[in-house]
Write a protein that holds these residues in place. Structure first.
Motif, PDB file in Angstrom:
ATOM      1  N   PHE A  14       0.675  -1.272  -0.033  1.00 11.36           N
ATOM      2  CA  PHE A  14      -0.067   0.104   0.095  1.00 11.36           C
ATOM      3  C   PHE A  14       0.686   1.472   0.103  1.00 11.36           C
ATOM      4  N   ARG A  15       2.211   1.132   0.433  1.00  4.50           N
ATOM      5  CA  ARG A  15       3.025   2.257   0.226  1.00  4.50           C
ATOM      6  C   ARG A  15       3.355   2.890  -1.230  1.00  4.50           C
ATOM      7  N   LYS A  29       0.994   3.167  -3.439  1.00  9.43           N
ATOM      8  CA  LYS A  29       0.040   4.150  -3.717  1.00  9.43           C
ATOM      9  C   LYS A  29       0.162   5.506  -3.236  1.00  9.43           C
ATOM     10  N   GLN A  30       0.688   5.409  -1.948  1.00  9.94           N
ATOM     11  CA  GLN A  30       0.977   6.638  -1.146  1.00  9.94           C
ATOM     12  C   GLN A  30       1.959   7.583  -1.802  1.00  9.94           C
ATOM     13  N   LEU A  31       3.050   6.576  -1.984  1.00  6.06           N
ATOM     14  CA  LEU A  31       4.355   7.354  -2.899  1.00  6.06           C
ATOM     15  C   LEU A  31       4.030   8.035  -4.027  1.00  6.06           C
ATOM     16  N   GLU A  38       1.057   9.100  -5.221  1.00 10.39           N
ATOM     17  CA  GLU A  38       0.299  10.156  -5.078  1.00 10.39           C
ATOM     18  C   GLU A  38       1.249  11.473  -4.743  1.00 10.39           C
ATOM     19  N   TRP A  39       2.274  11.206  -3.832  1.00  8.80           N
ATOM     20  CA  TRP A  39       3.150  12.336  -3.329  1.00  8.80           C
ATOM     21  C   TRP A  39       3.887  12.749  -4.796  1.00  8.80           C
ATOM     22  N   MET A  84       6.686  13.946   2.703  1.00 12.45           N
ATOM     23  CA  MET A  84       5.564  12.652   2.556  1.00 12.45           C
ATOM     24  C   MET A  84       5.549  12.018   3.893  1.00 12.45           C
ATOM     25  N   ASN A 140       3.192  11.068   5.627  1.00 11.45           N
ATOM     26  CA  ASN A 140       2.255   9.618   5.893  1.00 11.45           C
ATOM     27  C   ASN A 140       3.303   8.402   5.553  1.00 11.45           C
ATOM     28  N   LEU A 141       4.553   8.697   5.320  1.00 14.55           N
ATOM     29  CA  LEU A 141       5.352   7.443   5.125  1.00 14.55           C
ATOM     30  C   LEU A 141       6.417   7.366   6.238  1.00 14.55           C
ATOM     31  N   ARG A 153      11.414   7.152   4.070  1.00 13.78           N
ATOM     32  CA  ARG A 153      11.598   8.315   3.424  1.00 13.78           C
ATOM     33  C   ARG A 153      13.283   8.681   3.299  1.00 13.78           C
TER      34      ARG A 153
END
Ligand code: SAH
Length: 346
Positions: free
Chosen positions: A28-29, A31-33, A35-36, A46, A48-49, A54
């Motif tokens: 799931f990381r 998708k987060q990455l 989007e950032w 970033m 939420n990582l 990071r």
């Protein structure tokens, strides 16, 4: 910014997934990455990582956001010109324009240009290198982040010849259109070429509903070959054949760009010949008062001549408009700012 580090905006989602997995992070990381990265964030933003993730990312990779070397804001309209530092000593230009329908970006595809058009500032110092797809995307995400906006239209009309950097430009187009990427509809993207006919045919096979612009500038082979060396390899009949194939295959109307230069290509004979070449085709002519570039000796056609030229085309059954010039006070025309910076004028 260390350019030896891989640019994460060059990755597609599967490649990013691999990289995240290799760093021992859950899926799931990704998708987060992702989007950032498309928000133009740097690793430090970033939040939420996990910090350790990071830090490892920053050791191995760079986020695609580009450093702003200069930013010029027009006082007469809302146009902004950016000079971006690619991190290896090379600079490229992008222009942000505000229209009623939203923001439009003009981006570069190469550092310099090989094409040698006599009227163009981008080619004067020669060619250095292609931009990667991530570097083309990087211009857009950086402007979005800098202005806190969402650019909805893109024209590939900055420095460089997009079809001379075919694979990276295609990769860029797909990522720009991808709803998980920039989500810019193909119909809102224009690609401008000086006329690499074979590549126009190749592009037609991709069947992307983008707008194709052809920089025409003269309807006579002898003159066009002098102004645009590409015409020696792909003369007008070859180029217009390729354009017919493009229209047949995509159903899209082609735009022909025509920069009017006083006493050079603004005569009645030019208009008449242009009509005979284009009449009956699904196309549109965009008349541009030429931008003066030091050392070329070319001057803008007079307002009277521009209006007369447009009227002749329209009467002859060829649809034509005169392009509004934006950002005149900030040298928004392509190649001019990078040229000034390389000559240490800014
Ligand atoms: N290489 C591509 C895209 C970059 S140039 C191409 O040739 O189309 C973008 C547009 O600006 C082209 O139509 C180009 O011919 C035009 N252009 C370049 N120099 C110009 C100038 N001095 N005045 C007006 N238009 C110019």
């Amino acid at each position: 910014m260390d350019t030896k580090l891989q640019n994460l905006l060059d990755f597609n989602i599967e490649q990013l997934e691999e990289a995240v997995k290799a760093m021992g992070q859950p899926k799931f990381r990704t998708k987060q990455l992702w989007e950032w990265l498309y928000k133009g964030a740097d690793f430090s933003d970033m939040t939420n990582l996990p910090e350790s993730f990071r830090m490892s990312l920053a050791e191995k990779y760079r986020a695609g956001r580009l450093k702003i070397k200069a930013k010029l804001c027009s006082k007469v309209d809302d146009t902004i010109k950016y000079l971006f530092d690619l991190g290896d000593g090379n600079l490229v230009e992008s222009v942000l324009m505000k229209y009623k329908y939203g923001y439009s970006a003009c981006v570069s595809t190469q550092v310099g240009c090989k094409m040698g058009c006599t009227f163009c500032a981008s080619t004067k110092a020669g060619f250095v290198r292609n931009l990667s797809s991530g570097e083309i995307l990087g211009q857009i995400v950086s402007m979005n982040a800098d202005m806190n906006i969402r650019i909805g239209h893109v024209v590939l009309m900055g420095i460089g010849e997009p079809l001379d950097n075919y694979d990276n430009v295609l990769d860029f187009l797909r990522k720009a259109q991808n709803e998980k990427g920039l989500g810019i509809s193909y119909r809102n993207i224009s690609l401008s070429t000086c006329g690499l006919a074979e590549k126009v045919i190749q592009l037609s096979e991709e069947k992307l509903p983008i707008t194709l612009s052809i920089s025409l500038h003269s309807p006579f082979d002898s003159q066009r070959s002098e102004m645009m060396p590409v015409n020696r390899k792909y003369p007008l009949d070859k180029l217009l054949d390729a354009c017919n194939i493009y229209t047949l295959s995509t159903g899209r109307r082609i735009t022909y760009e025509y920069a009017l230069i006083e006493g050079v290509n603004d005569t009645k004979e030019h208009a008449a010949r242009l009509i005979s070449l284009l009449k009956g085709k699904l196309c549109h002519v965009n008349l541009i008062p030429v931008n003066k570039v030091e050392g070329t000796g070319y001057e803008k056609a007079s307002k009277k001549n521009i209006a007369a030229f447009q009227e002749m085309l329209e009467k002859g059954g060829v649809n034509a408009t005169v392009r509004r010039t934006l950002g005149q006070d900030i040298e928004a025309a392509c190649g001019q700012l990078r040229r000034a910076a390389n000559e240490n004028k800014i």
